[in-house]
Write an enzyme that holds these catalytic residues in place. Structure first.
Site, PDB file in Angstrom:
ATOM      1  N   LYS A 199       0.837  -1.200   0.000  1.00 53.73           N
ATOM      2  CA  LYS A 199       0.000   0.000   0.000  1.00 53.73           C
ATOM      3  C   LYS A 199       0.871   1.250   0.000  1.00 53.73           C
ATOM      4  O   LYS A 199       1.897   1.303   0.694  1.00 53.73           O
ATOM      5  CB  LYS A 199      -0.902  -0.031   1.232  1.00 53.73           C
TER       6      LYS A 199
ATOM      7  N   SER B 269      -9.324   1.692   3.098  1.00 56.55           N
ATOM      8  CA  SER B 269      -8.455   2.431   2.206  1.00 56.55           C
ATOM      9  C   SER B 269      -7.375   1.575   1.546  1.00 56.55           C
ATOM     10  O   SER B 269      -6.607   2.070   0.713  1.00 56.55           O
ATOM     11  CB  SER B 269      -7.790   3.578   2.972  1.00 56.55           C
TER      12      SER B 269
ATOM     13  N   SER C 174      -9.676  -0.655   7.459  1.00 54.71           N
ATOM     14  CA  SER C 174      -9.178  -0.510   6.090  1.00 54.71           C
ATOM     15  C   SER C 174      -8.487  -1.734   5.516  1.00 54.71           C
ATOM     16  O   SER C 174      -8.112  -1.736   4.348  1.00 54.71           O
ATOM     17  CB  SER C 174      -8.247   0.705   6.001  1.00 54.71           C
TER      18      SER C 174
END
Length: 379
Positions: free
Chosen positions: A32, A109, A133
């Protein structure tokens, strides 16, 4: 601007060979874009933010550990801007696809990380989980998603969001990969955990879902209540305390960088930066009391089941009222682990109208290995 390779940031597909051989030999992973990769910019899902940050010198420890265990790094993935979202959209780089439920959002996210794993472009991926997330994208995309106990996996080299809630987690297509990578990151591959033998299911958490969807999720063990009628106040405590953390960790940088946030993200940061010290002080005792009660419910060998998300993946271009309802329920579900710093794993155990539904299992703080073992072997 759309990304050239779905799920990855623009220019974010690359190849970094493992630095040694180990338990993860032959596996590919993605990271990420809140997590440092040496020689790359940690862009946080926002081009203005990325344009003012130089490439970092070193890998975050979580990345270095995976490379040293034989895994190969194949790229950096899209994140909702600075992690402030659960739906998986990015106004700048586009919305990563949901391969398990086309036409729907991937969840955020850690949206790109979930997307590339579900598409088979990586064997597992690093995400972050503050308010859900990792768990929400895992549920939306039919993956295993692991949020560790707060503080068990180092956050060095990870862009801070709300530090008293932040964790680095994992997304994987199966329990074997999740357990192997999870134990590697925990740094205690040989630890013997107390096996989970007793389960509770949170009936008030299931009640947040429409009855037909709740009925699709399995219920194991004994029924219990987790909120004790405090759903609304615990949600507000999360909003305020997360916002206070965001203000402390990112407020001055946002004020100086002044990044252009997407239309859904800008008001969230404005709300967070407006939170005062008195508001946060009001809710900290509530958080501490809830955490103490929940930890007392979960001695070693015990775990709690609750839905990972309030339903299947949201459709693309969902109306505002649907988004608002989703947030209220998703954060109410996910703040349970966050408030108490508990480890949680989302298991892809159900479907609804051909879309995945995740069931989360939570254990007491530090019982991560037991959760990973349960995900792999069950009772």
């Amino acid at each position: 601007m759309p990304t050239a390779s779905p799920g990855f940031v623009p220019g974010g597909v690359f190849d970094i060979a493992p630095t040694a051989s180990g338990a993860l030999d032959g596996l590919r992973f993605a990271v990420k874009d809140l997590i440092d990769v040496a020689g790359r910019v940690t862009g946080g899902g926002n081009p203005d933010w990325a344009s003012l940050r130089p490439p970092v010198a070193d890998h975050a420890p979580v990345v270095a550990r995976l490379l040293a265990a034989g895994a190969r790094l194949v790229g950096k993935t899209i994140t909702d801007e600075l992690a402030f979202s659960l739906e998986g959209e990015n106004a700048h780089y586009g919305t990563p696809p949901n391969p398990r439920c086309p036409g729907r959002l991937p969840g955020g996210s850690s949206s790109g990380s979930a997307s590339v794993v579900a598409a088979g472009l990586a064997d597992f991926a690093l995400g972050t989980d503050t308010g859900g997330s990792v768990r929400v994208p895992a549920s939306f995309c039919g993956l295993y998603g692991y949020r560790p106990s707060h503080g068990r996996i180092p956050l060095d080299g990870v862009l801070p969001f709300a530090p008293s809630y932040d964790t680095v987690g994992l997304l994987a297509p199966d329990a074997a990969i999740l357990a192997a990578a999870g134990r590697l990151l925990l740094g205690n591959a040989g630890i013997t955990a107390t096996p989970i033998r007793r389960l509770f299911w949170a009936q008030d958490a299931y009640a947040l879902l429409p009855p037909a969807i709740a009925a699709a999720l399995p219920k194991y063990g004994e029924a219990t209540s987790v909120y004790e009628g405090q759903e609304a106040v615990l949600l507000e405590a999360y909003r305020v305390l997360q916002g206070a953390d965001i203000k402390a960790s990112l407020g001055s940088l946002i004020s100086s960088v002044r990044p252009r946030f997407g239309p859904a993200i800008a008001p969230r940061f404005a709300d967070a930066l407006a939170i005062g010290d008195a508001q946060a002080a009001e809710y900290r005792p509530l958080r501490l009391a809830f955490a103490a009660r929940l930890r007392a419910m979960l001695p070693p060998g015990t775990a709690l089941l609750l839905p990972s998300a309030p339903g299947p993946a949201l459709t693309l271009n969902s109306p505002a009222d649907a988004i608002a309802d989703f947030y209220r329920k998703a954060l109410t579900l996910c703040c349970v682990a966050g408030h108490a710093g508990l480890p949680a794993i989302s298991l892809p155990l159900a479907t609804w109208q051909d879309c995945p539904l995740g069931l989360s299992i939570l254990a007491g703080p530090g019982q991560d290995e037991a959760l990973l073992d349960f995900a792999l072997h069950g009772f």
